[in-house]
Design a protein around this motif. Sequence first.
Motif, PDB file in Angstrom:
ATOM      1  N   ILE A   1       0.822  -1.204   0.000  1.00  0.00           N
ATOM      2  CA  ILE A   1       0.000   0.000   0.000  1.00  0.00           C
ATOM      3  C   ILE A   1       0.858   1.256   0.000  1.00  0.00           C
ATOM      4  N   GLY A   2       2.080   1.175   0.546  1.00  0.00           N
ATOM      5  CA  GLY A   2       2.967   2.326   0.506  1.00  0.00           C
ATOM      6  C   GLY A   2       3.519   2.593  -0.873  1.00  0.00           C
ATOM      7  N   ILE A   3       3.602   1.566  -1.721  1.00  0.00           N
ATOM      8  CA  ILE A   3       4.107   1.738  -3.084  1.00  0.00           C
ATOM      9  C   ILE A   3       2.972   2.065  -4.033  1.00  0.00           C
ATOM     10  N   PHE A   4       1.809   1.467  -3.820  1.00  0.00           N
ATOM     11  CA  PHE A   4       0.631   1.697  -4.661  1.00  0.00           C
ATOM     12  C   PHE A   4      -0.489   2.287  -3.788  1.00  0.00           C
ATOM     13  N   PRO A   5      -0.442   3.597  -3.485  1.00  0.00           N
ATOM     14  CA  PRO A   5      -1.435   4.202  -2.596  1.00  0.00           C
ATOM     15  C   PRO A   5      -2.804   4.272  -3.256  1.00  0.00           C
ATOM     16  N   LYS A   6      -3.815   4.593  -2.407  1.00  0.00           N
ATOM     17  CA  LYS A   6      -5.191   4.661  -2.914  1.00  0.00           C
ATOM     18  C   LYS A   6      -5.889   5.961  -2.567  1.00  0.00           C
ATOM     19  N   THR A   7      -5.422   6.697  -1.577  1.00  0.00           N
ATOM     20  CA  THR A   7      -6.180   7.833  -1.060  1.00  0.00           C
ATOM     21  C   THR A   7      -5.546   9.173  -1.425  1.00  0.00           C
ATOM     22  N   ASP A   8      -4.307   9.398  -1.046  1.00  0.00           N
ATOM     23  CA  ASP A   8      -3.691  10.708  -1.217  1.00  0.00           C
ATOM     24  C   ASP A   8      -3.429  10.979  -2.695  1.00  0.00           C
ATOM     25  N   ALA A   9      -4.004  12.111  -3.193  1.00  0.00           N
ATOM     26  CA  ALA A   9      -3.866  12.422  -4.619  1.00  0.00           C
ATOM     27  C   ALA A   9      -2.416  12.698  -4.991  1.00  0.00           C
ATOM     28  N   GLU A  10      -1.684  13.408  -4.130  1.00  0.00           N
ATOM     29  CA  GLU A  10      -0.290  13.729  -4.431  1.00  0.00           C
ATOM     30  C   GLU A  10       0.567  12.465  -4.504  1.00  0.00           C
ATOM     31  N   ASN A  11       0.384  11.549  -3.542  1.00  0.00           N
ATOM     32  CA  ASN A  11       1.132  10.295  -3.562  1.00  0.00           C
ATOM     33  C   ASN A  11       0.732   9.431  -4.753  1.00  0.00           C
ATOM     34  N   LEU A  12      -0.552   9.477  -5.116  1.00  0.00           N
ATOM     35  CA  LEU A  12      -1.004   8.721  -6.288  1.00  0.00           C
ATOM     36  C   LEU A  12      -0.310   9.211  -7.546  1.00  0.00           C
ATOM     37  N   ARG A  13      -0.255  10.522  -7.721  1.00  0.00           N
ATOM     38  CA  ARG A  13       0.389  11.057  -8.927  1.00  0.00           C
ATOM     39  C   ARG A  13       1.878  10.721  -8.942  1.00  0.00           C
ATOM     40  N   PHE A  14       2.531  10.810  -7.794  1.00  0.00           N
ATOM     41  CA  PHE A  14       3.964  10.507  -7.743  1.00  0.00           C
ATOM     42  C   PHE A  14       4.222   9.048  -8.098  1.00  0.00           C
ATOM     43  N   SER A  15       3.415   8.145  -7.557  1.00  0.00           N
ATOM     44  CA  SER A  15       3.601   6.723  -7.859  1.00  0.00           C
ATOM     45  C   SER A  15       3.297   6.429  -9.324  1.00  0.00           C
ATOM     46  N   ILE A  16       2.258   7.057  -9.851  1.00  0.00           N
ATOM     47  CA  ILE A  16       1.917   6.857 -11.272  1.00  0.00           C
ATOM     48  C   ILE A  16       3.064   7.326 -12.157  1.00  0.00           C
ATOM     49  N   ASN A  17       3.601   8.498 -11.864  1.00  0.00           N
ATOM     50  CA  ASN A  17       4.703   9.025 -12.675  1.00  0.00           C
ATOM     51  C   ASN A  17       5.937   8.141 -12.577  1.00  0.00           C
ATOM     52  N   PHE A  18       6.202   7.596 -11.388  1.00  0.00           N
ATOM     53  CA  PHE A  18       7.396   6.754 -11.208  1.00  0.00           C
ATOM     54  C   PHE A  18       7.304   5.491 -12.056  1.00  0.00           C
ATOM     55  N   PHE A  19       6.206   4.757 -11.945  1.00  0.00           N
ATOM     56  CA  PHE A  19       6.095   3.501 -12.675  1.00  0.00           C
ATOM     57  C   PHE A  19       5.926   3.733 -14.172  1.00  0.00           C
ATOM     58  N   THR A  20       5.327   4.836 -14.559  1.00  0.00           N
ATOM     59  CA  THR A  20       5.239   5.134 -15.994  1.00  0.00           C
ATOM     60  C   THR A  20       6.614   5.440 -16.562  1.00  0.00           C
ATOM     61  N   ALA A  21       7.454   6.132 -15.778  1.00  0.00           N
ATOM     62  CA  ALA A  21       8.795   6.495 -16.257  1.00  0.00           C
ATOM     63  C   ALA A  21       9.682   5.279 -16.441  1.00  0.00           C
ATOM     64  N   ILE A  22       9.511   4.234 -15.627  1.00  0.00           N
ATOM     65  CA  ILE A  22      10.373   3.045 -15.752  1.00  0.00           C
ATOM     66  C   ILE A  22       9.757   1.990 -16.672  1.00  0.00           C
ATOM     67  N   GLY A  23       8.671   2.326 -17.353  1.00  0.00           N
ATOM     68  CA  GLY A  23       8.086   1.415 -18.325  1.00  0.00           C
ATOM     69  C   GLY A  23       7.123   0.399 -17.752  1.00  0.00           C
ATOM     70  N   LEU A  24       6.597   0.645 -16.559  1.00  0.00           N
ATOM     71  CA  LEU A  24       5.636  -0.270 -15.943  1.00  0.00           C
ATOM     72  C   LEU A  24       4.309   0.445 -15.723  1.00  0.00           C
ATOM     73  N   GLY A  25       3.843   1.133 -16.747  1.00  0.00           N
ATOM     74  CA  GLY A  25       2.617   1.893 -16.623  1.00  0.00           C
ATOM     75  C   GLY A  25       1.389   1.049 -16.387  1.00  0.00           C
ATOM     76  N   LYS A  26       1.446  -0.218 -16.773  1.00  0.00           N
ATOM     77  CA  LYS A  26       0.273  -1.069 -16.598  1.00  0.00           C
ATOM     78  C   LYS A  26      -0.026  -1.315 -15.131  1.00  0.00           C
ATOM     79  N   LEU A  27       0.978  -1.188 -14.281  1.00  0.00           N
ATOM     80  CA  LEU A  27       0.763  -1.362 -12.851  1.00  0.00           C
ATOM     81  C   LEU A  27      -0.020  -0.206 -12.250  1.00  0.00           C
ATOM     82  N   THR A  28      -0.174   0.888 -12.979  1.00  0.00           N
ATOM     83  CA  THR A  28      -0.800   2.090 -12.426  1.00  0.00           C
ATOM     84  C   THR A  28      -2.266   2.229 -12.805  1.00  0.00           C
TER      85      THR A  28
END
Length: 690
Positions: free
Chosen positions: A506-533
């Motif tokens: 849950i710390g890597i794939f958050p569900k509530t905080d919008a800022e943390n959600l955007r940061f996690s989405i950007n991180f996994f999209t940048a490393i080529g794992l956008g499907k996880l987001t």
Amino acid sequence: MYEKLQELLKLKSGGVYVPPAKLKALMAEVELEQDSEEYQKLQWETLKKKINSIINRVNKGNIKIMVIELFKLNLFRGRGALCKSLISSQQLSTAYTDVYSSLVSVLNSKIPEVGNLLIRRLIVRYKRLLKREDKYGCRAVLTFLSDLVIFHVCCLDLVMEIVLQLLEEPSDFKVELVLEILNICGVEMYDNESTWFDQVKNTLRNILSEDLVDSRSQLLIQSFFDTFNKKLKEGQALDEDLDLVDEDDYVVHKFSLKDRVQGDDQLDVFQYDKDYKQHNEKYNLLRKEILGSDVESEPEEKTGDNSDFSSDNEEDEEGDDDEETEDSKRLTVQIKDLTEQELTNYQKNVYLTVMSSMSPEEATHKLLRLPSIDPSRKEYMLVDMIVKCCAQEKVYSKYYGIIGECLVVMGKAWSGAFQQLFKENYENCYKFETALLRNIGAFWGHMLASDKLGWECLSAVKLTEKDTTSSGRIFLKFVFLKLLEESGINHLVERIEEAYIEPFVIGIFPKTDAENLRFSINFFTAIGLGKLTERMRVSLENLPVEAEAIADGDDDSDSSRGRSRSRSSSYSSYSSSRSRSYSRSRSASPKDEEKENRGRGREERSRSRSPADRERSFSRSRPTSPDRRPQRGQSTIPRGPRSHRGRGYNSRGSGYRGNRGRGFGSYNNNRGSRGYSSHSGYGNGRGRDY
């Protein structure tokens, strides 16, 4: 009994493979004493076979392991067989001359008798082959001697003397031998004896100009002159994998062609030794000085190569060893080692065990048998050393991952050690270089992909901008890329969405905080794992609307100012876009927003969006307080412009309006559109938007 002994000697000396079961049965029928000649002969045949086997298997990749295997044998007794095997192997494969020279340099630094005997035999062999004019044999010998000069085993004067001897009466055969020497150690000669080297070059030029040799030899001389300057600029550099001896440990042997040297061929055959036990004990002490505690990890070698044929005294030796271990335990209670020499020896044992094993299962079996210096931290220390060995590799090797799989399933203590070490590696990843992080991350990714290590360790990771560092994000990148490589994207998505694993990530794939959600989405999209987001994108779109009332802090203002901010966020599968709209209104009533904008024959209607038509929006407004609402007849026009007053963004675009006058607005060139006309310093044009 005599017949069994003769059969055993015939099998051992005939070069025939004897199955271990048959050999053991024969040895059980034959009882020999260590002082007997037959027993020593069996030991000699075994020693020769082991030396030949190691020399035939040595190469650039395993030379360190082979050196250790050779030191475990009695090289002082078998130095004749060792030199004979080296010379014959080098003559058959001259491409491995540098490997053999590096091996000899290591052995010579600890046992100088080996290097001395080898050089003497090469000198005797060179003189014999030169008389026969054996071109290929002389070339192999001189190549070996030149490489020994490069590895600081033989002195440079011997090779220089050979060059001068060959150039006294130049011929095609001798000139080629001279060029072979100069190509190998010419730079070394130029650096140490530049005057002498210039004389040799002048001699070769005279041979070339006077046509004393055939065209082939002339071409070889000319090519040497062309390539030597390039070698001189590059310098004489040894291969890092073969440069195994420090400068302080060099032992250089000085010889001359004028010396009457002998090859000591009698060392190649068996000789009965009356003081066999004493000589073995002396070499065992020398071996312990060279290898340290590594000898203790090889129980076969405790009796000095006698374990293959002696079984009578094993119980007595084990009893002595138990007494020694008890004494050592008593000493460790009394003496506290602050130099951590014991830890260094333990780590060296682990590394050598891992490197010398043929398979991960064999390495795991040997590692579990190693004595621990701290029983309470045995599991953690071993796992930590495995990860360090993996990190030092140039490229990640699955060999270490399989060892980790074998260890983690041994019990809860081992699993807890892996969990603890993962958290420590993640917290201290800023101490490692990127190359080390790549191997460490790949190791933990392999462990997670194998399902042998629980995903509970990921609960220590919180992927936010505040809680992570650049090193931590690089570490996570390599972990998830290895998970993708091992499991595949579909299986990885399924694993992350499992109900059991979801609380730990849950710390890597958050569900509530919008800022943390955007940061996690950007991180996994940048490393080529956008499907996880994908689930995080849906969660971000479905977040509830947050509204906050922000009061105006200016008490001196006579008019009310309303400011509303709306943010529309829409995310596709792997891209995000934002649009913001800032507007200023004269009144809090929405009816004023429905008025038509007039100008240049173009009408625009600005309506406030209903909640049903709009996408998710986040707005902040500063409504006019009841105390500051304008009274009837009071002007609602603000006093004057502020900096950035009137800046607007809408869904069509944003920017500075191209009209004349002061003010920011949307891309609207209508002069008669809705807005304030020039009043109280609000622009100098006609009806400009503000």
